[in-house]
Design an enzyme around this catalytic site. Structure first.
Site, PDB file in Angstrom:
ATOM      1  N   SER A   2       0.849  -1.185   0.000  1.00 39.33           N
ATOM      2  CA  SER A   2       0.000   0.000   0.000  1.00 39.33           C
ATOM      3  C   SER A   2       0.885   1.235   0.000  1.00 39.33           C
ATOM      4  CB  SER A   2      -0.908   0.008   1.233  1.00 39.33           C
ATOM      5  OG  SER A   2      -1.744   1.149   1.248  1.00 39.33           O
ATOM      6  N   HIS A  17       2.381  12.168  -1.140  1.00 37.62           N
ATOM      7  CA  HIS A  17       1.970  13.563  -0.984  1.00 37.62           C
ATOM      8  C   HIS A  17       3.089  14.454  -1.533  1.00 37.62           C
ATOM      9  CE1 HIS A  17      -1.551  12.601   1.390  1.00 37.62           C
ATOM     10  NE2 HIS A  17      -0.819  11.819   2.160  1.00 37.62           N
ATOM     11  N   HIS A  37      -2.654   7.298  -4.441  1.00 30.60           N
ATOM     12  CA  HIS A  37      -2.724   6.130  -3.560  1.00 30.60           C
ATOM     13  C   HIS A  37      -2.809   4.892  -4.442  1.00 30.60           C
ATOM     14  CE1 HIS A  37      -5.637   3.053  -2.069  1.00 30.60           C
ATOM     15  NE2 HIS A  37      -4.786   3.027  -1.065  1.00 30.60           N
ATOM     16  N   ASN A  84      -2.772   0.302  -4.031  1.00 33.03           N
ATOM     17  CA  ASN A  84      -2.789  -0.830  -3.110  1.00 33.03           C
ATOM     18  C   ASN A  84      -3.064  -2.095  -3.905  1.00 33.03           C
ATOM     19  OD1 ASN A  84      -4.939  -2.668  -1.493  1.00 33.03           O
ATOM     20  ND2 ASN A  84      -3.361  -1.906  -0.109  1.00 33.03           N
ATOM     21  N   VAL A  85      -2.309  -3.141  -3.624  1.00 27.33           N
ATOM     22  CA  VAL A  85      -2.638  -4.479  -4.124  1.00 27.33           C
ATOM     23  C   VAL A  85      -2.501  -5.438  -2.953  1.00 27.33           C
ATOM     24  CG1 VAL A  85      -2.182  -4.217  -6.595  1.00 27.33           C
ATOM     25  CG2 VAL A  85      -0.281  -4.658  -5.046  1.00 27.33           C
ATOM     26  N   ARG A  86      -3.438  -6.371  -2.837  1.00 28.88           N
ATOM     27  CA  ARG A  86      -3.475  -7.193  -1.631  1.00 28.88           C
ATOM     28  C   ARG A  86      -4.097  -8.559  -1.907  1.00 28.88           C
ATOM     29  NH1 ARG A  86      -7.131  -3.112  -1.510  1.00 28.88           N
ATOM     30  NH2 ARG A  86      -9.337  -3.697  -1.391  1.00 28.88           N
ATOM     31  N   HIS A 128     -20.045  12.388   3.822  1.00 30.72           N
ATOM     32  CA  HIS A 128     -20.449  13.519   4.663  1.00 30.72           C
ATOM     33  C   HIS A 128     -20.134  14.866   4.015  1.00 30.72           C
ATOM     34  CE1 HIS A 128     -16.259  12.714   5.961  1.00 30.72           C
ATOM     35  NE2 HIS A 128     -16.193  14.011   6.157  1.00 30.72           N
ATOM     36  N   GLY A 161      -5.093  -5.272  14.913  1.00 28.57           N
ATOM     37  CA  GLY A 161      -3.906  -5.082  15.734  1.00 28.57           C
ATOM     38  C   GLY A 161      -2.662  -4.818  14.922  1.00 28.57           C
ATOM     39  N   ARG A 172       0.229  -2.459  12.784  1.00 29.83           N
ATOM     40  CA  ARG A 172       1.189  -1.463  13.265  1.00 29.83           C
ATOM     41  C   ARG A 172       0.670  -0.060  12.946  1.00 29.83           C
ATOM     42  NH1 ARG A 172       6.147   0.985  11.319  1.00 29.83           N
ATOM     43  NH2 ARG A 172       7.661   1.189  13.030  1.00 29.83           N
TER      44      ARG A 172
END
Length: 311
Positions: A100, A104, A114, A116-118, A183, A266, A268
């Site tokens: 990920s 900036h 951004h 991400n590959v997962r 929002h 949990g 990091r």
């Protein structure tokens, strides 16, 4: 004869090898673009199982903050963010691997991005493993340029075309829907690709799709940075960049699945929150000037559209 969706015995090793290579390739490319600052690598272990390598660049010529994170975590039970809508995952232990990144830039004319590959697998004794791939990449400009948006989406299309003509429109629409700040009733950026829970045809097919999207990210982003990084800017542009970064922070802390998964499992915290901008500014009830470049971001770029449609 249907193609099997069976998970190969060495699936985790294959995916981990690719993800580490992808992390390195992207970091080398970003260091070359920046020309000043190199990534600092922070290796970490997770007490409940697994660990990762977080690479951070700060205060460069081009990039104010860039983070490229690899993680491979495991546990006895999937957190709510991953299992809320899938009852078959109850009672299964899991492994999750991914890369990920969030970038900036210094110059407000260079977009934030951004990617991400997962991969997730949830296993249970005497049961077939449940597995899927996910990921994508998206672009968040502060000052819009049509040619940048067209290039970004053309590269996204190129990543998807080998897998059929329906993939890009589906993943593009998914991205537009996902990166919408409810929002605020506005998009975070101009979109790109987003997919999740993908395990079509076979493991090899699904893995190849994830790799194609991962490999096309730098091809999409690098030319845009090269075009915009040397455009002069002043306090007005920097203030608007910092204001819009507030939207980025709001989305990541309220809606982002990866952030929620990491915190609930949990993970990091330093690595999970590396996506947040270094400087953010909120201003009460601010609106851009009529006819300004800042207003054009809202009127001409953030509303979802087909950037590849030829008039």
């Amino acid at each position: 004869m249907p193609i099997s969706k069976t998970l190969p015995y060495n699936a985790i090793e294959q995916i981990k090898s690719y993800l580490l290579q992808l992390q390195n390739t992207i970091c080398v490319s970003l260091e070359s673009i920046d020309g000043k600052t190199r990534f600092h690598e922070d290796s970490w272990q997770r007490a409940a199982g697994g660990g990762g390598k977080t690479r951070i660049m700060a205060n460069g010529n081009v990039f104010e903050k860039a983070g490229v994170n690899f993680s491979h975590v495991s546990g006895e039970q999937l957190p709510a963010s991953a299992s809320a809508h899938r009852e078959e995952l109850a009672g299964r232990h899991f492994s999750a691997l991914g890369v990920s990144l969030v970038i900036h830039p210094q110059n407000p004319y260079v977009p934030t991005t951004h990617a991400n590959v997962r991969f997730f697998v949830a296993e249970k004794e005497d049961s077939e493993p449940v597995w899927w791939f996910g990921g994508g990449f998206d672009l968040t400009p502060y000052y819009g340029f049509v040619e940048d948006c067209e290039h970004w989406h053309q590269t996204a299309l190129n990543a998807c075309l080998p897998f059929g003509e329906t993939i890009y429109p589906k993943f593009k629409r998914w991205c537009d829907d996902y990166f919408f700040i409810k929002h605020r009733n506005e998009a975070r950026g101009i979109g790109g690709l987003f997919f999740d829970d993908y395990n079509e045809i076979s493991f090899d097919h699904s893995f190849e799709l994830m790799r194609s999207i991962g490999d096309h990210f730098i091809l999409a982003y690098e030319p845009i940075v090269a075009r915009r990084k040397d455009i002069p800017f002043g306090n007005r542009e920097k203030a608007f960049q910092n204001y819009r970064r507030g939207r980025y922070a709001e989305f990541n802390l309220v809606y982002d699945r990866g952030t929620l998964f990491g915190l609930q499992s949990g993970g990091r915290t330093e690595s999970i929150l590396m996506s947040l901008p270094p400087i953010v500014h909120w201003e009460y009830n601010w609106h851009p000037e009529k006819g300004s470049d800042e207003e054009k971001l809202y009127t001409d770029f953030l509303p979802a559209k087909d950037w590849l449609k030829k008039e």
